[in-house]
Design an enzyme around this catalytic site. Structure first.
Site, PDB file in Angstrom:
ATOM      1  NE  ARG A  66      -1.689  -1.452   3.556  1.00  0.00           N
ATOM      2  CZ  ARG A  66      -2.001  -1.546   4.831  1.00  0.00           C
ATOM      3  NH1 ARG A  66      -3.259  -1.584   5.179  1.00  0.00           N
ATOM      4  NH2 ARG A  66      -1.072  -1.606   5.754  1.00  0.00           N
ATOM      5  CE  LYS A 175       6.667 -18.089  12.904  1.00  0.00           C
ATOM      6  NZ  LYS A 175       7.265 -18.492  14.091  1.00  0.00           N
ATOM      7  CG  ASP A 204       8.292 -24.299  10.081  1.00  0.00           C
ATOM      8  OD1 ASP A 204       9.222 -23.544  10.446  1.00  0.00           O
ATOM      9  OD2 ASP A 204       7.778 -25.141  10.823  1.00  0.00           O
ATOM     10  CG  HIS A 205      12.402 -19.747   9.458  1.00  0.00           C
ATOM     11  ND1 HIS A 205      11.389 -19.217  10.205  1.00  0.00           N
ATOM     12  CD2 HIS A 205      13.439 -19.893  10.288  1.00  0.00           C
ATOM     13  CE1 HIS A 205      11.806 -19.050  11.430  1.00  0.00           C
ATOM     14  NE2 HIS A 205      13.042 -19.448  11.530  1.00  0.00           N
ATOM     15  CE  LYS A 209      16.658 -22.485  11.769  1.00  0.00           C
ATOM     16  NZ  LYS A 209      17.378 -21.287  11.397  1.00  0.00           N
ATOM     17  CD  GLU A 243      13.331 -17.840  20.516  1.00  0.00           C
ATOM     18  OE1 GLU A 243      13.528 -17.020  19.624  1.00  0.00           O
ATOM     19  OE2 GLU A 243      12.216 -18.086  20.994  1.00  0.00           O
ATOM     20  CG  ASP A 262       6.766 -17.733  18.316  1.00  0.00           C
ATOM     21  OD1 ASP A 262       6.566 -17.367  17.141  1.00  0.00           O
ATOM     22  OD2 ASP A 262       7.840 -17.523  18.914  1.00  0.00           O
ATOM     23  CG  HIS A 267       9.760 -23.385  14.285  1.00  0.00           C
ATOM     24  ND1 HIS A 267       9.458 -23.112  12.988  1.00  0.00           N
ATOM     25  CD2 HIS A 267       9.890 -22.193  14.907  1.00  0.00           C
ATOM     26  CE1 HIS A 267       9.397 -21.791  12.833  1.00  0.00           C
ATOM     27  NE2 HIS A 267       9.648 -21.222  13.978  1.00  0.00           N
ATOM     28  CE  LYS A 367       9.974 -15.180  21.973  1.00  0.00           C
ATOM     29  NZ  LYS A 367      11.075 -15.270  21.007  1.00  0.00           N
TER      30      LYS A 367
HETATM   31  P1  NDP Z   1       5.048  -6.208   8.651  1.00  0.00           P
HETATM   32  O1  NDP Z   1       4.180  -5.872   9.811  1.00  0.00           O
HETATM   33  O2  NDP Z   1       6.334  -5.482   8.472  1.00  0.00           O
HETATM   34  O3  NDP Z   1       4.130  -6.080   7.363  1.00  0.00           O
HETATM   35  C1  NDP Z   1       4.576  -6.264   6.052  1.00  0.00           C
HETATM   36  C2  NDP Z   1       3.873  -5.299   5.134  1.00  0.00           C
HETATM   37  O4  NDP Z   1       2.529  -5.665   4.994  1.00  0.00           O
HETATM   38  C3  NDP Z   1       3.856  -3.892   5.656  1.00  0.00           C
HETATM   39  O5  NDP Z   1       4.997  -3.197   5.261  1.00  0.00           O
HETATM   40  C4  NDP Z   1       2.591  -3.312   5.051  1.00  0.00           C
HETATM   41  O6  NDP Z   1       2.917  -2.681   3.846  1.00  0.00           O
HETATM   42  C5  NDP Z   1       1.750  -4.522   4.725  1.00  0.00           C
HETATM   43  N1  NDP Z   1       0.565  -4.547   5.593  1.00  0.00           N
HETATM   44  C6  NDP Z   1       0.499  -4.313   6.922  1.00  0.00           C
HETATM   45  N2  NDP Z   1      -0.764  -4.450   7.369  1.00  0.00           N
HETATM   46  C7  NDP Z   1      -1.491  -4.779   6.292  1.00  0.00           C
HETATM   47  C8  NDP Z   1      -2.862  -5.038   6.091  1.00  0.00           C
HETATM   48  N3  NDP Z   1      -3.735  -4.998   7.100  1.00  0.00           N
HETATM   49  N4  NDP Z   1      -3.288  -5.323   4.849  1.00  0.00           N
HETATM   50  C9  NDP Z   1      -2.430  -5.375   3.827  1.00  0.00           C
HETATM   51  N5  NDP Z   1      -1.113  -5.125   3.941  1.00  0.00           N
HETATM   52  C10 NDP Z   1      -0.659  -4.847   5.167  1.00  0.00           C
HETATM   53  O7  NDP Z   1       5.258  -7.762   8.679  1.00  0.00           O
HETATM   54  P2  NDP Z   1       6.588  -8.583   8.456  1.00  0.00           P
HETATM   55  O8  NDP Z   1       7.225  -8.118   7.210  1.00  0.00           O
HETATM   56  O9  NDP Z   1       7.350  -8.606   9.707  1.00  0.00           O
HETATM   57  O10 NDP Z   1       6.011 -10.057   8.269  1.00  0.00           O
HETATM   58  C11 NDP Z   1       5.289 -10.452   7.142  1.00  0.00           C
HETATM   59  C12 NDP Z   1       4.748 -11.850   7.385  1.00  0.00           C
HETATM   60  O11 NDP Z   1       5.839 -12.730   7.624  1.00  0.00           O
HETATM   61  C13 NDP Z   1       3.841 -11.966   8.603  1.00  0.00           C
HETATM   62  O12 NDP Z   1       2.860 -12.925   8.357  1.00  0.00           O
HETATM   63  C14 NDP Z   1       4.784 -12.482   9.688  1.00  0.00           C
HETATM   64  O13 NDP Z   1       4.096 -13.206  10.666  1.00  0.00           O
HETATM   65  C15 NDP Z   1       5.703 -13.378   8.875  1.00  0.00           C
HETATM   66  N6  NDP Z   1       7.005 -13.544   9.471  1.00  0.00           N
HETATM   67  C16 NDP Z   1       7.815 -12.477   9.678  1.00  0.00           C
HETATM   68  C17 NDP Z   1       9.071 -12.634  10.217  1.00  0.00           C
HETATM   69  C18 NDP Z   1       9.999 -11.471  10.388  1.00  0.00           C
HETATM   70  O14 NDP Z   1      11.145 -11.717  10.761  1.00  0.00           O
HETATM   71  N7  NDP Z   1       9.586 -10.246  10.149  1.00  0.00           N
HETATM   72  C19 NDP Z   1       9.555 -13.982  10.601  1.00  0.00           C
HETATM   73  C20 NDP Z   1       8.630 -15.053  10.331  1.00  0.00           C
HETATM   74  C21 NDP Z   1       7.404 -14.814   9.789  1.00  0.00           C
HETATM   75  P3  NDP Z   1       2.027  -1.468   3.289  1.00  0.00           P
HETATM   76  O15 NDP Z   1       1.527  -0.687   4.463  1.00  0.00           O
HETATM   77  O16 NDP Z   1       2.991  -0.726   2.434  1.00  0.00           O
HETATM   78  O17 NDP Z   1       0.947  -2.136   2.515  1.00  0.00           O
END
Ligand code: NDP
Length: 518
Positions: A66, A175, A204-205, A209, A243, A262, A267, A367
């Site tokens: 967005r 996930k 599932d990362h 591994k 952790e 979690d 995992h 944790k």
């Molecule tokens: P973020 O909260 O950073 O969200 C990612 C992007 O999604 C945002 O930049 C936003 O972009 C968009 N977004 C946020 N809310 C909404 C919404 N309601 N509808 C549509 N788009 C939305 O998440 P992460 O990047 O941390 O994680 C992404 C996925 O990966 C999640 O499901 C998370 O559980 C999973 N995950 C993440 C990990 C991590 O290390 N970050 C590790 C393992 C899993 P914009 O506003 O530009 O649209």
């Protein structure tokens, strides 16, 4: 095809291991391309695959989120992310080639109507890069946004099932996949409305591994372990995912999740299924996943009084970790000061089949434990030791243990007994060690590299299938329901920097066992 200007490092130890396959030309559409996961994991993983020449020549990435961004801004942001998080430095020539394949479009409010922008973007990418119509949709957005996107993909026709000649379509779902059995089923149902099961890659990362994949190789590429991998020789199995970190500012997510959702649902149960499965008839997705799901289905459900008897939960209070004083969970920013979310969970499980009948599998995760470590420890039955009863030094001998370290210090240790040098016969435990780093002298790929490449190649062996996810959630949902009915434990019940609550030690002590110090 390996691009001509890609630096290639030839590793003599990989000689004879066979050529790598390269995927078809394709476009990866990343939903949530402005987010944390894209920056920290996805773009660095994709860049490293490109560096190794493992991506097809025409590979393209279409960011869709967005946030308003031009393509140039997206490319700049991508470069910054890769500089910061790539396991290897940025090589300018390779970067230019990679960056030419990066595109972006703003998703508006991501309502169904907004998908025409994505269709336009994909048409442009297809025109400019000739990607053969092949596409992967990566849902890198918060789980609450999955349904809307899947629906939009279906309604817009972008997810149209593969028709001959129009290329393939796949979707990667991050996930957490659901928060209990009902929500996981609902999400599976929504996906099934739009995609065939073979098109869905639930990530599932952990499964990416090297050391987790090595559980299969260790068990099934060696002749000497499989004959003793059963109830006749194994006393019990311990799986630990510890952790030392706290929740690292992710209170919003963790308060809703807790340790069981979690770590255990995904995992740890995935690792358990690899340790417990029967040999598959082939090393391919269907055969491997058929065997894994049988293990999950064979786990005895935890119902009624068994929940109190076979599980323990905890929440950390203030303490010291790595020489640093740290706050308790309830004092972390944005955590409810009366939170009852568990940051530690331990379970005793039985896999009710012929191989494992009456062999307990003990799982624990938490944790703010003393160290960061994940391992599987196979504890073998004790030898009778009648011959050496008085020769053991200094404490009674423990049983043989085979410990597979998933991370860090990736490797395998076998603990056995040896004679202490000297005139008299005295016995002590010693370790035989295999260390990945020392033996192979190569840096393993990041889990996301392995998994993304597998998806591009159409290999879903390391991704969870619908029935696996539901079997795991079924078990975990029983525990969550059981916990809700039990009186709430008095939290916090373990100090940060300790090995968890007393209840977890008691769980073992009741069986005359104790947790291994990993
Ligand atoms: P973020 O909260 O950073 O969200 C990612 C992007 O999604 C945002 O930049 C936003 O972009 C968009 N977004 C946020 N809310 C909404 C919404 N309601 N509808 C549509 N788009 C939305 O998440 P992460 O990047 O941390 O994680 C992404 C996925 O990966 C999640 O499901 C998370 O559980 C999973 N995950 C993440 C990990 C991590 O290390 N970050 C590790 C393992 C899993 P914009 O506003 O530009 O649209």
């Amino acid at each position: 095809m390996r691009p001509v200007d890609t630096p290639t490092v030839v590793n003599p130890l990989r000689e004879g291991l066979g050529a790598e396959r390269t995927p078809d030309p394709c476009t990866m559409v990343i939903f949530g391309a402005s987010g944390d996961l894209t920056r920290r994991k996805l773009l660095p993983a994709l860049y490293n695959l490109a560096l190794d020449g493992l991506l097809p020549d025409k590979f393209s990435i279409a960011g869709f989120a967005r946030s308003d961004m031009t393509v140039e801004q997206f490319r700049e942001q991508a470069l910054e992310s890769v500089r910061q998080f790539s396991r290897r430095p940025v090589d300018p020539k390779s970067w230019d080639r990679f960056a030419r394949g990066l595109f972006y479009a703003s998703a508006g409010s991501l309502k169904t109507d907004d998908f025409h922008r994505l269709a336009e973007l994909m048409a442009r990418v297809h025109r400019e890069r000739d990607t053969g119509g092949n596409r992967v949709f990566y849902l890198s957005v918060p789980p609450s946004a999955y349904s809307g996107i899947v629906e939009g993909l279906g309604a817009s026709g972008l997810a149209a099932r593969e028709r001959s000649g129009s290329g393939w379509t796949r979707v990667i779902v991050e996930k957490p996949f659901g928060r209990d059995l009902d929500t996981a089923r609902e999400l599976n149902q929504e996906l099934a409305q739009v995609f065939a099961e073979e098109q869905v890659y639930r990530i599932d990362h952990f499964l990416g591994k090297e050391t987790v994949q090595n559980i299969l190789v260790f068990r099934f590429a060696n002749g000497i372990f499989e004959p003793i991998w059963n109830r006749r020789y194994i006393d019990h199995v311990q799986i630990t995912a510890a952790e030392s970190l706290g929740i690292e500012g992710r209170a919003g997510y963790y308060e809703e999740a807790g340790a069981l959702r979690d770590m255990v649902q995904n995992h740890m149960l995935q690792v358990l299924s690899l340790v417990g499965m029967e040999p598959p008839i082939a090393f391919e997705a269907r055969a491997v996943r058929d065997e894994k799901v049988k293990v999950l289905r064979a786990i005895r459900p935890l119902l009624g009084e068994d929940v109190a008897r076979y599980t323990a939960r905890g929440q950390y209070g203030p303490g010291w970790v790595d020489g640093r004083e740290v706050p308790g969970y309830r004092q972390e920013p944005n955590v409810d000061p009366a939170s009852t979310t568990e940051t530690f969970a331990a379970l005793k499980l039985y896999v009710d089949n012929w191989r494992w009948a009456e062999v307990p599998f003990y799982l624990r995760t938490g944790k703010r434990l003393p160290k960061q470590t994940t391992e599987v420890a196979i504890h073998f039955k004790r030898a009778p030791l009648l011959l050496f009863r008085d020769m053991v030094d200094p404490t009674p001998l423990e049983s043989n243990v085979l410990a597979m370290r998933i991370q860090p210090n990736e490797g395998i240790t076998l603990k056995f007994h040896a004679k202490v040098p000297g005139i008299s016969v005295r016995i002590r435990s010693v370790n035989m060690d295999f260390l990945y780093g020392a033996s192979f002298a190569v840096e393993p790929p990041e889990a996301y590299e392995t998994l993304i490449l597998d998806c591009l190649l159409g290999d879903s062996t390391l991704f969870a299938r619908r029935d696996e996810i539901e079997a795991a959630w079924s078990l975990v949902t029983d525990v969550l329901n059981g916990w809700r009915e039990l009186p709430s434990p008095v939290f916090p019940n373990y100090e940060a920097g300790s090995w968890g609550p007393r209840e977890a030690q008691d769980l073992m002590a009741r069986d005359g066992r104790r947790w291994r110090r990993p």
